[in-house]
Design a protein around this motif. Structure first.
Motif, mmCIF file in Angstrom:
data_model
loop_
_atom_site.group_PDB
_atom_site.id
_atom_site.type_symbol
_atom_site.label_atom_id
_atom_site.label_comp_id
_atom_site.label_asym_id
_atom_site.label_seq_id
_atom_site.Cartn_x
_atom_site.Cartn_y
_atom_site.Cartn_z
ATOM 1 N N SER A 32 0.824 -1.194 0.000
ATOM 2 C CA SER A 32 0.000 0.000 0.000
ATOM 3 C C SER A 32 0.858 1.244 0.000
ATOM 4 O O SER A 32 1.805 1.355 0.769
ATOM 5 C CB SER A 32 -0.899 0.007 1.248
ATOM 6 N N LYS A 33 0.564 2.181 -0.909
ATOM 7 C CA LYS A 33 1.212 3.489 -0.920
ATOM 8 C C LYS A 33 0.147 4.527 -0.611
ATOM 9 O O LYS A 33 -0.427 5.151 -1.496
ATOM 10 C CB LYS A 33 1.879 3.741 -2.269
ATOM 11 N N ARG A 34 -0.149 4.666 0.664
ATOM 12 C CA ARG A 34 -1.155 5.594 1.167
ATOM 13 C C ARG A 34 -2.492 5.373 0.489
ATOM 14 O O ARG A 34 -3.151 6.307 0.027
ATOM 15 C CB ARG A 34 -0.694 7.031 0.983
ATOM 16 N N ALA A 35 -2.888 4.147 0.406
ATOM 17 C CA ALA A 35 -4.244 3.839 -0.027
ATOM 18 C C ALA A 35 -5.138 4.029 1.186
ATOM 19 O O ALA A 35 -5.520 3.086 1.863
ATOM 20 C CB ALA A 35 -4.327 2.403 -0.551
ATOM 21 N N ARG A 155 4.381 -3.117 -9.208
ATOM 22 C CA ARG A 155 4.154 -2.411 -7.949
ATOM 23 C C ARG A 155 3.277 -1.173 -8.110
ATOM 24 O O ARG A 155 2.331 -0.976 -7.328
ATOM 25 C CB ARG A 155 5.491 -2.071 -7.310
ATOM 26 N N PRO A 156 3.540 -0.291 -9.092
ATOM 27 C CA PRO A 156 2.634 0.851 -9.266
ATOM 28 C C PRO A 156 1.198 0.433 -9.578
ATOM 29 O O PRO A 156 0.244 1.055 -9.112
ATOM 30 C CB PRO A 156 3.261 1.631 -10.424
ATOM 31 N N LEU A 157 1.046 -0.641 -10.363
ATOM 32 C CA LEU A 157 -0.298 -1.114 -10.680
ATOM 33 C C LEU A 157 -1.026 -1.606 -9.433
ATOM 34 O O LEU A 157 -2.196 -1.279 -9.203
ATOM 35 C CB LEU A 157 -0.224 -2.225 -11.731
ATOM 36 N N LEU A 158 -0.331 -2.412 -8.642
ATOM 37 C CA LEU A 158 -0.960 -2.946 -7.434
ATOM 38 C C LEU A 158 -1.284 -1.835 -6.445
ATOM 39 O O LEU A 158 -2.330 -1.845 -5.785
ATOM 40 C CB LEU A 158 -0.043 -3.983 -6.794
ATOM 41 N N ALA A 159 -0.380 -0.859 -6.309
ATOM 42 C CA ALA A 159 -0.644 0.276 -5.418
ATOM 43 C C ALA A 159 -1.848 1.064 -5.902
ATOM 44 O O ALA A 159 -2.680 1.521 -5.103
ATOM 45 C CB ALA A 159 0.589 1.167 -5.327
ATOM 46 N N SER A 160 -1.968 1.226 -7.205
ATOM 47 C CA SER A 160 -3.114 1.940 -7.753
ATOM 48 C C SER A 160 -4.411 1.191 -7.486
ATOM 49 O O SER A 160 -5.449 1.796 -7.185
ATOM 50 C CB SER A 160 -2.919 2.141 -9.257
ATOM 51 N N VAL A 161 -4.352 -0.128 -7.581
ATOM 52 C CA VAL A 161 -5.546 -0.929 -7.302
ATOM 53 C C VAL A 161 -5.966 -0.774 -5.842
ATOM 54 O O VAL A 161 -7.156 -0.638 -5.522
ATOM 55 C CB VAL A 161 -5.291 -2.411 -7.651
ATOM 56 N N LEU A 162 -4.985 -0.781 -4.933
ATOM 57 C CA LEU A 162 -5.318 -0.616 -3.520
ATOM 58 C C LEU A 162 -5.926 0.756 -3.253
ATOM 59 O O LEU A 162 -6.837 0.892 -2.428
ATOM 60 C CB LEU A 162 -4.073 -0.816 -2.654
ATOM 61 N N ARG A 163 -5.414 1.778 -3.935
ATOM 62 C CA ARG A 163 -6.014 3.101 -3.764
ATOM 63 C C ARG A 163 -7.459 3.103 -4.253
ATOM 64 O O ARG A 163 -8.329 3.746 -3.657
ATOM 65 C CB ARG A 163 -5.183 4.150 -4.512
ATOM 66 N N SER A 164 -7.717 2.362 -5.309
ATOM 67 C CA SER A 164 -9.095 2.249 -5.792
ATOM 68 C C SER A 164 -9.981 1.527 -4.779
ATOM 69 O O SER A 164 -11.152 1.882 -4.597
ATOM 70 C CB SER A 164 -9.126 1.509 -7.133
ATOM 71 N N VAL A 165 -9.414 0.506 -4.132
ATOM 72 C CA VAL A 165 -10.167 -0.190 -3.084
ATOM 73 C C VAL A 165 -10.514 0.775 -1.954
ATOM 74 O O VAL A 165 -11.651 0.800 -1.453
ATOM 75 C CB VAL A 165 -9.359 -1.386 -2.544
ATOM 76 N N ALA A 166 -9.541 1.592 -1.536
ATOM 77 C CA ALA A 166 -9.781 2.562 -0.468
ATOM 78 C C ALA A 166 -10.855 3.568 -0.872
ATOM 79 O O ALA A 166 -11.742 3.902 -0.084
ATOM 80 C CB ALA A 166 -8.482 3.277 -0.106
ATOM 81 N N GLU A 167 -10.797 4.046 -2.105
ATOM 82 C CA GLU A 167 -11.805 4.988 -2.581
ATOM 83 C C GLU A 167 -13.193 4.355 -2.600
ATOM 84 O O GLU A 167 -14.191 5.013 -2.318
ATOM 85 C CB GLU A 167 -11.428 5.482 -3.976
ATOM 86 N N GLY A 168 -13.242 3.059 -2.942
ATOM 87 C CA GLY A 168 -14.525 2.380 -2.949
ATOM 88 C C GLY A 168 -15.126 2.199 -1.569
ATOM 89 O O GLY A 168 -16.344 2.038 -1.430
#
Length: 281
Positions: A32-35, A155-168
């Motif tokens: 996670s990168k600040r997700a 890694r950037p893709l997975l971090a982006s996905v986690l940020r999307s999870v947090a937004e959801g």
């Protein structure tokens, strides 16, 4: 069987059902990168929460009511809010883990009845999320294919996905927290969540609203104290306050009229006698 992953992977692994050969069945927990997002909670019924706790200890009876009234006079709202914040920090990660989302919850700020909690998504089991309807199964299968990509891309893709999870989670978590607080402790609260980039502005707005409500509450308390002093009753009604004000006004008018009469009445005083001058011989 699930295999161990690289050092950038966090969280537990889960056995997944067979997938097409292009995407072998492996669960992927992700860095996670600040997700993250900020959860704001405003407790609206501190007296009710304290009374509920007294009832839980002593029963819903006269003794419980009496203990609740006494406790409400000595237990500050900060202490009640701290207990509620601790419950959220403990229970929210557990509730999210049941859906396949590993998250941390940390108390970031607390003042009076206002609570700010930082929630950060750290890992995800997308197969479990799909089972709970958080994501679709095709999406879960596609994300698991990311592990075959080079680390520089993955890694950037997975971090982006986690940020999307947090937004959801932003529209969903407040409803669940509000429902859980009401069910567990009879807490009435206003709960909302904001993205990290808007957290500071939202917190300042919440603090301004809190200060305004505190001022209004103090004015209300001052009015209630004046009403009690005026009527001599602990909980005076509006009609009792009105009658007391009328009696006070009548007494004040009479006092004022007496003062006016005294001012207009000429003072009676003796004329000064001439002083005798003694001449020297």
């Amino acid at each position: 069987q699930a295999t161990s992953l690289e050092a950038d992977v966090v969280g537990p692994l889960f056995q997944l059902p067979p997938l097409p050969r292009a995407c072998p069945p492996r669960s992927r927990a992700m860095p996670s990168k600040r997700a993250a997002f900020c959860l704001h909670v405003r407790v609206d019924n501190k007296p009710g929460v304290v009374r509920r706790q007294a009832w839980d200890e002593l029963g819903d009876n006269v003794l419980g009511d009496f203990a609740g009234r006494i406790a409400n006079q000595v237990v500050p709202v900060d202490e009640v809010a701290q207990g509620i914040a601790a419950a959220i920090v403990e229970n929210l990660p557990v509730a999210l883990a049941e859906k396949g989302i590993q998250a941390s919850a940390e108390l970031a700020f607390q003042q009076s009845s206002l609570i700010a909690i930082l929630v950060e998504v750290r890992a995800a089991d997308f197969q479990r999320m799909a089972e709970h309807g958080v994501v679709s199964r095709p999406t879960a299968q596609l994300i698991q294919c990311f592990e075959f990509l080079p680390a520089l891309v993955r890694r950037p893709l997975l971090a982006s996905v986690l940020r999307s999870v947090a937004e959801g989670l932003i529209p969903e978590v407040p409803r669940e927290v509000r429902s859980d607080l009401a069910r567990r402790g009879g807490v009435e609260a206003r709960v909302d969540a904001v993205p990290m980039e808007a957290a500071a502005d939202a917190l300042f707005e919440a603090l301004a609203a809190l200060r305004q409500e505190e001022l209004e509450r103090r004015r209300q308390q001052a009015f209630q104290k004046a009403a009690r002093d005026l009527t001599g009753k602990e909980e005076p009604t509006l009609s009792e306050v009105t009658r007391a004000l009328a009696r006070r006004a009548d007494a004040d008018l009479k006092t004022a009229a007496k003062l006016v009469r005294e001012l207009l009445t000429p003072l009676e005083c003796d004329e000064p006698r001439p002083r005798r001058v003694v001449k020297n011989a």
